[in-house]
Design a protein around this motif. Sequence first.
Motif, short mmCIF file in Angstrom:
data_model
loop_
_atom_site.label_atom_id
_atom_site.label_comp_id
_atom_site.label_asym_id
_atom_site.label_seq_id
_atom_site.Cartn_x
_atom_site.Cartn_y
_atom_site.Cartn_z
N GLU A 24 0.80 -1.36 0.03
CA GLU A 24 -0.09 -0.05 0.05
C GLU A 24 0.92 1.30 0.00
O GLU A 24 0.19 2.29 0.19
CB GLU A 24 -0.97 -0.15 1.16
CG GLU A 24 -1.86 -1.26 1.35
CD GLU A 24 -2.89 -1.14 0.32
OE1 GLU A 24 -3.09 0.12 -0.30
OE2 GLU A 24 -3.45 -2.41 -0.18
N ARG A 84 -3.16 -1.92 -8.46
CA ARG A 84 -3.67 -0.55 -8.01
C ARG A 84 -3.13 0.53 -9.25
O ARG A 84 -1.88 0.38 -9.71
CB ARG A 84 -2.86 -0.09 -6.95
CG ARG A 84 -3.08 -1.09 -5.62
CD ARG A 84 -2.22 -1.01 -4.41
NE ARG A 84 -2.44 -1.77 -3.60
CZ ARG A 84 -2.13 -3.01 -3.49
NH1 ARG A 84 -1.28 -3.57 -4.55
NH2 ARG A 84 -2.38 -4.07 -2.48
N ASN A 85 -3.81 1.42 -9.50
CA ASN A 85 -3.65 2.52 -10.52
C ASN A 85 -3.61 3.81 -9.79
O ASN A 85 -3.35 4.91 -10.41
CB ASN A 85 -4.82 2.52 -11.52
CG ASN A 85 -4.69 1.50 -12.68
OD1 ASN A 85 -3.66 1.26 -12.79
ND2 ASN A 85 -5.71 0.63 -12.84
N ASP A 86 -3.73 3.72 -8.46
CA ASP A 86 -3.85 5.03 -7.68
C ASP A 86 -2.36 5.54 -7.66
O ASP A 86 -1.46 4.79 -7.13
CB ASP A 86 -4.07 5.05 -6.37
CG ASP A 86 -4.26 6.39 -5.39
OD1 ASP A 86 -3.96 7.40 -6.12
OD2 ASP A 86 -4.51 6.51 -4.52
N THR A 89 -0.23 4.92 -4.53
CA THR A 89 0.33 3.88 -3.64
C THR A 89 0.72 2.89 -4.69
O THR A 89 1.48 2.09 -4.35
CB THR A 89 -1.13 3.34 -3.14
OG1 THR A 89 -2.11 3.09 -3.82
CG2 THR A 89 -1.41 4.12 -2.17
N SER A 90 0.63 3.05 -5.94
CA SER A 90 0.95 2.16 -7.30
C SER A 90 2.23 2.13 -7.30
O SER A 90 2.83 3.09 -7.49
CB SER A 90 -0.05 2.14 -8.33
OG SER A 90 0.42 1.40 -9.39
N LEU A 130 -2.28 6.51 -15.91
CA LEU A 130 -1.27 6.87 -15.07
C LEU A 130 -0.01 7.78 -15.52
O LEU A 130 0.80 8.02 -14.86
CB LEU A 130 -0.70 5.54 -14.59
CG LEU A 130 0.03 5.29 -13.39
CD1 LEU A 130 -0.65 5.70 -12.21
CD2 LEU A 130 0.64 3.76 -13.39
N SER A 133 1.23 10.97 -14.15
CA SER A 133 1.92 10.87 -13.02
C SER A 133 3.42 10.65 -13.07
O SER A 133 4.14 10.89 -12.01
CB SER A 133 1.43 9.73 -12.10
OG SER A 133 1.60 8.68 -12.42
#
Length: 330
Positions: A24, A84-86, A89-90, A130, A133
């Motif tokens: 995470e 995860r794609n955030d 956290t990814s 993504l 980012s």
Amino acid sequence: MNVSEFLFQIMQVFNKEVIQKKKEENWFMPIFYQLCTDLRTLAKKVDDMTVKEDDDEGETETTYYEQSASYIMEAFRACVSDVRNDPGTSKKVAILNMTNQLFRIYFKINKLNLLKPLIRAVENAQQSGLYDSFSMADKVSFNYFLGRKAMFDAKLALAESSLLYAFRNCPPEYVENKRRILIYLIPVKMFLGQMPKKELLHKYELDQFVQIVEAVRIGNVKKLDEALWRDEAFFIQCGIYLMLEKLRAIAFRKLFKFCSVLMENHMIHLDVFLTALRLQNVTDIDCDELECIIANLIYDGRIKGYLSHQHKKLVLSKKEAFPPLSSIYM
């Protein structure tokens, strides 16, 4: 144990105990980027300092530089597999940085075929959103390497867009990086019919291209050959010599276009082209080779028309016999 082997162990531990277990979190990614850079850089230095003796069986040991790629690739797979794609956290936020690390290695060891899954992973990141980012520095590096690969694959439209993106988004204070991008962007632009200005070449200390640009612009094959021969070592070191040699086709095309304008006729005897080449002191091309050159230009779409072998004439299309070079690769 040398420093590279020590870093290999650190990389393994970091991948197993941090990347794969801290599910995470991704705050440690900058540390990981530096670890990958140190691993790659030191592995290269160890290889450079190691004197390898020829093996009796002709087999070559795997270099530390190649081994560094396998450790980075192992971590790359762990990051790509994160569901995860955030961006907060990814582990997927590391995809582009690691891709650039592996780009550098695979270009150096000439294993460009291994780049396909890396490029596909970045494309998937673009589709998922993504990509936004990723840092601009990583985007510039990626487009630089992608443009180089596309150039070698003869995908000139992709090469131009990628290298142009890298050049425009590279900060102006990084003059050496912009110069490095131009070394590959200039030949691509020339194949697309766009010749760089002398001011640009002088600004980035790329005077090796001045005579080449001039020769292609006026269709002087002899002058082009001389310019390539004079700075051959520089072009070979940059890995673009063979591509620049292919500019002879563009120079021939330009010369034939000048001849067609002077003759004011769409049916031109091949002796006209041979005479023009003799005026340039090109004496090693006979009529048969000239036909091959013209046939290749027609096949590639750079000239519209056909050859009449019986009458020794080039019959040009009455409409756009010499189409824009940019339209051929789009």
